[in-house]
Each structure stands twice: as structure tokens, then as C-alpha cells.
Design a protein around this motif. Structure first.
Motif, PDB file in Angstrom:
ATOM      1  N   UNK A 168       8.779  11.478   1.107  1.00 46.48           N
ATOM      2  CA  UNK A 168       9.024  10.065   0.874  1.00 46.48           C
ATOM      3  C   UNK A 168       7.733   9.370   0.447  1.00 46.48           C
ATOM      4  N   UNK A 169       7.909   8.305  -0.310  1.00 51.55           N
ATOM      5  CA  UNK A 169       6.813   7.429  -0.674  1.00 51.55           C
ATOM      6  C   UNK A 169       7.088   6.078  -0.017  1.00 51.55           C
ATOM      7  N   UNK A 170       6.214   5.646   0.890  1.00 51.48           N
ATOM      8  CA  UNK A 170       6.375   4.377   1.584  1.00 51.48           C
ATOM      9  C   UNK A 170       5.455   3.332   0.960  1.00 51.48           C
ATOM     10  N   UNK A 171       5.982   2.144   0.735  1.00 51.90           N
ATOM     11  CA  UNK A 171       5.210   1.023   0.198  1.00 51.90           C
ATOM     12  C   UNK A 171       5.119  -0.021   1.306  1.00 51.90           C
ATOM     13  N   UNK A 172       3.938  -0.133   1.925  1.00 54.27           N
ATOM     14  CA  UNK A 172       3.738  -0.904   3.147  1.00 54.27           C
ATOM     15  C   UNK A 172       3.226  -2.299   2.804  1.00 54.27           C
ATOM     16  N   UNK A 173       3.836  -3.320   3.407  1.00 52.77           N
ATOM     17  CA  UNK A 173       3.461  -4.715   3.178  1.00 52.77           C
ATOM     18  C   UNK A 173       2.063  -4.991   3.720  1.00 52.77           C
ATOM     19  N   UNK A 188       0.850  -1.190   0.000  1.00 55.04           N
ATOM     20  CA  UNK A 188       0.000   0.000   0.000  1.00 55.04           C
ATOM     21  C   UNK A 188       0.885   1.239   0.000  1.00 55.04           C
ATOM     22  N   UNK A 189       0.676   2.109  -0.983  1.00 52.08           N
ATOM     23  CA  UNK A 189       1.504   3.308  -1.134  1.00 52.08           C
ATOM     24  C   UNK A 189       0.987   4.427  -0.239  1.00 52.08           C
ATOM     25  N   UNK A 190       1.920   5.040   0.517  1.00 53.74           N
ATOM     26  CA  UNK A 190       1.588   6.161   1.403  1.00 53.74           C
ATOM     27  C   UNK A 190       2.613   7.271   1.171  1.00 53.74           C
ATOM     28  N   UNK A 191       2.129   8.458   0.855  1.00 55.75           N
ATOM     29  CA  UNK A 191       3.011   9.604   0.652  1.00 55.75           C
ATOM     30  C   UNK A 191       3.175  10.358   1.965  1.00 55.75           C
ATOM     31  N   UNK A 192       4.432  10.651   2.309  1.00 55.70           N
ATOM     32  CA  UNK A 192       4.768  11.424   3.504  1.00 55.70           C
ATOM     33  C   UNK A 192       5.231  12.797   3.038  1.00 55.70           C
ATOM     34  N   UNK A 193       4.349  13.819   3.068  1.00 49.80           N
ATOM     35  CA  UNK A 193       4.734  15.144   2.539  1.00 49.80           C
ATOM     36  C   UNK A 193       5.744  15.863   3.399  1.00 49.80           C
ATOM     37  N   UNK A 194       5.879  15.475   4.675  1.00 51.34           N
ATOM     38  CA  UNK A 194       6.827  16.163   5.547  1.00 51.34           C
ATOM     39  C   UNK A 194       8.260  15.702   5.314  1.00 51.34           C
ATOM     40  N   UNK A 195       8.444  14.429   4.946  1.00 44.66           N
ATOM     41  CA  UNK A 195       9.794  13.919   4.665  1.00 44.66           C
ATOM     42  C   UNK A 195      10.052  13.744   3.174  1.00 44.66           C
TER      43      UNK A 195
END
Length: 715
Positions: free
Chosen positions: A267-272, A258-265
């Protein structure tokens, strides 16, 4: 609308106007073309027939039209004139109609005639979230907490409070999250009232997404991901990364992440998500560094890629589930704000603010293609309206010709067998599978049935079905399931999906824990219900200790202290399938820090029975106590804790009496000794003058009692 008209009346008027659309719509067998081109081959749509919407509609500010973009060909192929709409208007589509959505007006046009049929007033004056789906489209007014369904039946549904971004499943169930009270609510297709089966804890933020087409919630306060079911929230899984409250989550998972965008850092996190609900740790998330000075919209996911827009660079970026950059492409011209939307054709469409350009993201490869909307529409319109040749101008008329004969009807192409169903997938259950697909091309004749077959069986469902259940499958076996569409011309080619059938994970073992002085802890457990699977091993852990694999049903731990909890999970496998981790069994104990103590506080005598009052401190462990006398008589071992009375059976008492109380626990043992003459007093009596008897008097009392008993027995 009268400015004084109440909001409730406005909502009723909105629903009534939308319901007033034409009762019968026409199915176009020829391709839709630009306004002015004749439409032929239309036929009434069967009631209840559902479509996967192809392509994407966008509103062109310059051309004052809703324009359709075919994502497969990257061409403009239809245009409906809707003059006067405000800049940046969105366009949503349903089975028969399209809707140009403004803040103060919704204009409905027929997709077959490309003419505006009606207008309606929306339930709130804000820009809604548009979701196209079966039974929709839906307009979600997040700030006002209002949901407008433009599909059949049309309805305005109040949510009762502000909402976070919504999601909708492939079956048309809309899910929303109330920001103010944490409620997680669903609006199934065709219903008009929200049901809220789950709720986040107070103070926790929630973001909705879909995993395997099922709703999940990302808790940005606890950094966990939980499935949502009819009975509430499922077991949370730690996502492995700390997220800010401003995080943005994709609509659905991409190949298990699941893709989650972190606008403060940035970063794009891809969560298992593969272990969600399976009581096993998630894999470490994949984190992608984005350009540091970017400002991002999205992400939006398809089956295999995720897209987001760097608004600083006016650029679309696409990634796969491993975090690999697949493509980048700039939006032509200047655009204040782009809009991303996922189409039902598994593509992402990125609109420029003025609707002049659309970038089409391929849902499988991540490739991005530009469609110059205004330019294509103008060229096609110019071509259709080209002036006649000079020989046909008014100053040089052509020679007279006989009147034209009556035109014959255009030939009708013969129907052929349907195409193969698309996107066939199969999800394993307990000895069963659920098969899903996207409708096959009808090729000129309505699809009347879908035939589903697998080794050992088959079933047939109606032409409007998009799923089927397969039962009686052997656990641990792999099956290839094939779906074939049929119409009046025959059966078409099939499409297949392979699935491994599994049963449920094992149940929870029953766990017993024993703690001893010196930090020694031993645990044992019973084998749980394996549901017919093969036991591989157990995963065992204790407080402060990591997981260990154990083949037996016991384990020992050393160096423990305080309260200790031992967890045990059985790992099983069906046939050659993947390992499954079962439910968690738990047992607890407290490690003793020193031996227990016991204190004799009082000794009472009544009717030749002693009642010994003691106070016990087990030092955190379970204890047993026993009292013995120096002249015989004992209590036997009894559980003891705190203050209690222990009954001592008669002994051969004479002279000085000495009693020894002993307490035992896992931490050791302790004793206390009492000597003297017991106080004679009925147990439980209150007040009165105690009677003190010496040893001889006690012995006489006993003999007198024995004598009375014998005399009574003789008489």
C-alpha cells in the motif's frame, strides 16, 4: 593508496584531493555539447554564487561516460568521458563539477570542459546515498556512518553510528538519524560538525522527511509524525495508520501529504501534514492499493506528485496527493535495479542499472518520458564525426584554394533583462512573511538584485539571495508579493505569490475542575491570550468523552468516574483566514465514590485549649474538617487529610464534655462524636505521667489561671 594506510589518513587525503580542484571555474554562456565541440563565451564564476542544478547526470556503462540529460527537453546535451568506472556508478553534480561515484573511487570532472580533473578515495567502501543541494553534493555512507561533502568546503564528517535515509533542505542543511541511539542531527551548509537537537525514545524507529522544507520524523513505533526544532521534538501527531518497521517514506510532502510505502501490505499511504504542530487532529490518511505481487523502490516526491518503481514489472508509477494514479511507464530493456533521484529542477529521474535509459517524471503533472541515453549520445557522436564527402577523399583531392584567413571571434549576444524568478512562494508568520524563489535566468548578464514588493512596501536583496523577509503586515489580510530580478540590462518580469497573514494561535486557558458524588463533573476556565484574533469557540473534552464546541467558559459532564482530565482549546481566526486551534489547557479531579469519613482518636487539654486528633479519609476528594463542643468552643473549618490535630478554642466547659468532628467534600460529609474527660498533656510532649482532671478540677484550673492573669495585670 597503501593498504596499511589508516582510515583517518584516508579521510584527510580524500578531503585534500577534492580541495585540490581548480580554484577558478568558468561559466559557459553557450550550451554544453558533446566532447570535442568547442566551448565559447566562458567567464569566471563570482565567488559564492549558487545555482539550481538543471537536469540530471547518469553514468553509461557502454559509453564509459557521464552523460547529462536535460529534463526540460528530454535530450542528451553533454558527455564527459570517465573510463573504467564500475557498472551502476552514480553521478552527482555541484555548481562547477560533476562526480562519478564508485565504491572505491570518486572521479571529478569539470562541467565546463567536460574533462576529468582529479580522483579521490571515498571514506567507506559502500554505495552511498547521493543528495544534490546548495553547498553540496553530499554522499552519505549509511552503514559506516560517514558523510562526505563534495561542495565548498569539502569535508568528511563522522556521524558516529549507522544512519537511516537522510534528507537535505533547500538551504543545504543535511539531516540524519542515528539508528543506534535515536539521535536526530543536522549538518548546516558550510559546517563540519553535526549538532543533534532531538532524540527519539529508545526502541523507536525513525524516518526523516521534509514538510514545508522543515525536517520531521516519522516514528514507526508510535505511528506519529513530529517536527524537529532547535529545542527538540515538537508535539507529535498521530498519522492514523499502523506502519511496519520496513516502511519507506518520501523525501518531502506532496501538497500537504507525506507519501509512505508499506511493503508488507503493498500500500501507498498519503498522510496529512497540514495540522502538524497545530494541536489539532490530522485528517484521515489516503491509502492506495498497489499491485499485490510488486516489489517497490521509493517513493520520491516532487511538489505535486510522488513516484515509485515496481521492480517486479520494471515500471514507474506516479500519484498525486489524492492518491490518483497519474501515469505508468515501463523502463525499456532489462534492468536488475533502477535508481530514483529527485533533481533540483523539481523532476524525478529514474535510471536504468546500466545507464542506457532514463525516465523523466514531470514534477507537476506526473507524466513520464523516456530518454534513450546511449542511443542519443551515439547518434550525436556519429553525426559530429561523419566522414567527408567523396569529392574530398584522398584519391580525389579538391582543387587548391587560398589559405584561410584568420577566423574572427564569434559574435557575443547582447544581454537582456533577466527572466522571471521561478517557484515563488510565501509562508506567513506573525505579522510577517518569508518569500522564497528559484533563481531567474540571467539572460547573458549576472543578476545583481531581486526586488520584492507588496501593497504598502518593498525591499531589495542581493542577486545571490533566494529568500527575503517581509514585516509590518496586517494580521488577517491577504497580500500579493512580487519578486523581480535585475541585471545590467534592466529589470525583468515579475512572479508573484499570494499569502494570508496570520498571528499565532491562542494560548492555553487556565482550567479548574470539580468532581462530585454521582459522577458529576464541572469545569470552568479563563480566556487565554488571543493575540488579537477573534474567538470563535472552545473545543472541550473530558476523559472518555468526545470533543464538544462551547461558546462560554464552563461545561458540565455526567456519568464520569475515577480520575478525570478536562482539556480546553480556544479556536480563533484572523480576519477571513482559516480557523486556528490554540494551545491546550488541562485540569483534573477524581470523582468520589462515597462520602468521606472522620475518626476522633485522642483529645488532649492544655492551658484551657483542646487538641483533637483525627484521622480523615477523603475517598479521593479534597476535604475540610470542623470540631465543635457541646459546651461551646469550635475549631472553624480547616483543610484536612490523613492524620492531624485540630485546635479547639476555649468554651464554657463544665461537667461531661462532648465533641463532634465533621468532614466535608464534594462526595458528601461524615461525622464522629467523642465524650469524656480530656487527657491533660502539653501538645507535642513525649513521656511523662498523664494527669486526669474531672470537670470541676478543669473549671478550677481555668479560674485560677484567670485570677493570676488579673493580679498580674493589676500589679
Amino acid at each position: 593508496m597503501n593498504a596499511a594506510e589508516p582510515k583517518s589518513a584516508t579521510r584527510r587525503r580524500f578531503s585534500a584531493v577534492v580541495r585540490g580542484r581548480a580554484a577558478i571555474a568558468l561559466l559557459v554562456t553557450a550550451c554544453l555539447v558533446l566532447v570535442g565541440v568547442a566551448i565559447s563565451g566562458r567567464a569566471p564564476l563570482p565567488a559564492g554564487l549558487q545555482f539550481t542544478q538543471v537536469g540530471h547526470w547518469v553514468y553509461s556503462n557502454e559509453l564509459q561516460s557521464a552523460i547529462h540529460v536535460d529534463g526540460g527537453t528530454n535530450q542528451v546535451d553533454a558527455r564527459a568521458s570517465v573510463p573504467g568506472a564500475e557498472q551502476g556508478s552514480q553521478v552527482a553534480q555541484g555548481d562547477r563539477s560533476g562526480y562519478v561515484v564508485e565504491r572505491s573511487r570518486i572521479s571529478m570532472f569539470d562541467k565546463s570542459t567536460l574533462s576529468v580533473e582529479n580522483t579521490a578515495t571515498p571514506p567507506a567502501t559502500e554505495t552511498p546515498v547521493v543528495l544534490e543541494s546548495v553547498g553540496g553534493p553530499y554522499l552519505v555512507y549509511r552503514n559506516a556512518g560517514q558523510i562526505a561533502r563534495l561542495g565548498d568546503p569539502t569535508a568528511t564528517v563522522p556521524a558516529g553510528g549507522p544512519l537511516s535515509p537522510p534528507v537535505v533542505t533547500s538551504t543545504g542543511t543535511l539531516w540524519v538519524h542515528r539508528i543506534d541511539n535515536g539521535s536526530l542531527c543536522e549538518l548546516p551548509k558550510g559546517t563540519t560538525r553535526l549538532a543533534c537537537p532531538a532524540q527519539l525514545p529508545a526502541g523507536h524507529g525513525g524516518l526523516l522527511a521534509l514538510v514545508d522544507d522543515q525536517p520531521v520524523v516519522l516514528d514507526t513505533a508510535a505511528d506519529t509524525l513530529s517536527p524537529i526544532g532547535k529545542d527538540g521534538l515538537g508535539e507529535p501527531t498521530a498519522i492514523g495508520v499502523k506502519l511496519p518497521a520496513t516502511a519507506q517514506v518520501a523525501n518531502s510532502a506532496v501538497d500537504g501529504r507525506l507519501a509512505v510505502a508499506d511493503p508488507e501490505r503493498n500500500q501507498l499511504h498519503l498522510i496529512d501534514t497540514t495540522g502538524l504542530g497545530q494541536s489539532r487532529p490530522a485528517a484521515k490518511p489516503v491509502s492506495v492499493e498497489l499491485p499485490r505481487d510488486g516489489r517497490y523502490a521509493g517513493p520520491v516526491a516532487t511538489t505535486h506528485v510522488v513516484a515509485l518503481v515496481d521492480e517486479t514489472r520494471n515500471e514507474v508509477r506516479t500519484y498525486d496527493a489524492k492518491g490518483s494514479l497519474k501515469s505508468t511507464k515501463k523502463m525499456p530493456g532489462k534492468s536488475d535495479k533502477t535508481r530514483l533521484a529527485r533533481g533540483e529542477d523539481n523532476r524525478v529521474y529514474v535510471d536504468s542499472a546500466d545507464g542506457a535509459h532514463v525516465l523523466v517524471v514531470n514534477g507537476d503533472s506526473g507524466a513520464v518520458t523516456e530518454v534513450a541515453v546511449d542511443e542519443q549520445a551515439r547518434n550525436q557522436t556519429t553525426s559530429a564525426a561523419a566522414p567527408p564527402p567523396s569529392s574530398e577523399r584522398a584519391d580525389n583531392p579538391p582543387p587548391a584554394s587560398p589559405p584561410p584567413s584568420k577566423p574572427s571571434a564569434p559574435p557575443v549576444a547582447a544581454a537582456t533583462a533577466p527572466g522571471a524568478p521561478r517557484n515563488v512562494s510565501a509562508a506567513a508568520g506573525d505579522g510577517s512573511a518569508t518569500v522564497n524563489w528559484v533563481a531567474a535566468a540571467d539572460n547573458g548578464a549576472r543578476v545583481t538584485a531581486y526586488h520584492v514588493s507588496w501593497p504598502g512596501g518593498s525591499t531589495t536583496v542581493g542577486g545571490g539571495a533566494r529568500s527575503a523577509s517581509v514585516t509590518g503586515l496586517a494580521k488577517g489580510s491577504s497580500y500579493t508579493i512580487t519578486v523581480v530580478a535585475e541585471n545590467s540590462a534592466g529589470r525583468g518580469s515579475g512572479a508573484s505569490a499570494r499569502v494570508l497573514i496570520q498571528g499565532p494561535p491562542a494560548g492555553a486557558p487556565g482550567v479548574s475542575v470539580n468532581a462530585k458524588l454521582g459522577g458529576q463533573v464541572s469545569a470552568s476556565w479563563t480566556e487565554p491570550d488571543l493575540h488579537g484574533a477573534t474567538l470563535l469557540h472552545y473545543v472541550v473534552s473530558a476523559t472518555g468523552k468526545g470533543d464538544q464546541q462551547v461558546s462560554g467558559t464552563s461545561a458540565d459532564f455526567s456519568g464520569m468516574s475515577g480520575a478525570v482530565t478536562v482539556t480546553v482549546r480556544a479556536v480563533t481566526r484572523y480576519g477571513s483566514g482559516p480557523a486556528l486551534t490554540g494551545a491546550t489547557g488541562r485540569g483534573s479531579a477524581t470523582v468520589p465514590t462515597e462520602p468521606p469519613t472522620i475518626k476522633i482518636t485522642k483529645v488532649l487539654s492544655w492551658d484551657v485549649v483542646l487538641y483533637v486528633s483525627v484521622t480523615v479519609d477523603g475517598k479521593g476528594s479534597e476535604t475540610t474538617c470542623e470540631v465543635t463542643g457541646n459546651q461551646g468552643g469550635k475549631s472553624g473549618s480547616v483543610p484536612c487529610k490523613g492524620s492531624l490535630d485540630i485546635k479547639v478554642t476555649p468554651g464554657n466547659w463544665a461537667g461531661a464534655l462532648t465533641l463532634t468532628a465533621t468532614v466535608k467534600s464534594a462526595g458528601g460529609s461524615g461525622t464522629d462524636t467523642w465524650s469524656g474527660t480530656p487527657q491533660v498533656k502539653p501538645p507535642g510532649s513525649s513521656g511523662g505521667v498523664p494527669i486526669w482532671l474531672g470537670p470541676i478540677a478543669l473549671l478550677g484550673a481555668r479560674r485560677e489561671k484567670d485570677k493570676r492573669g488579673k493580679e498580674k495585670g493589676v500589679s
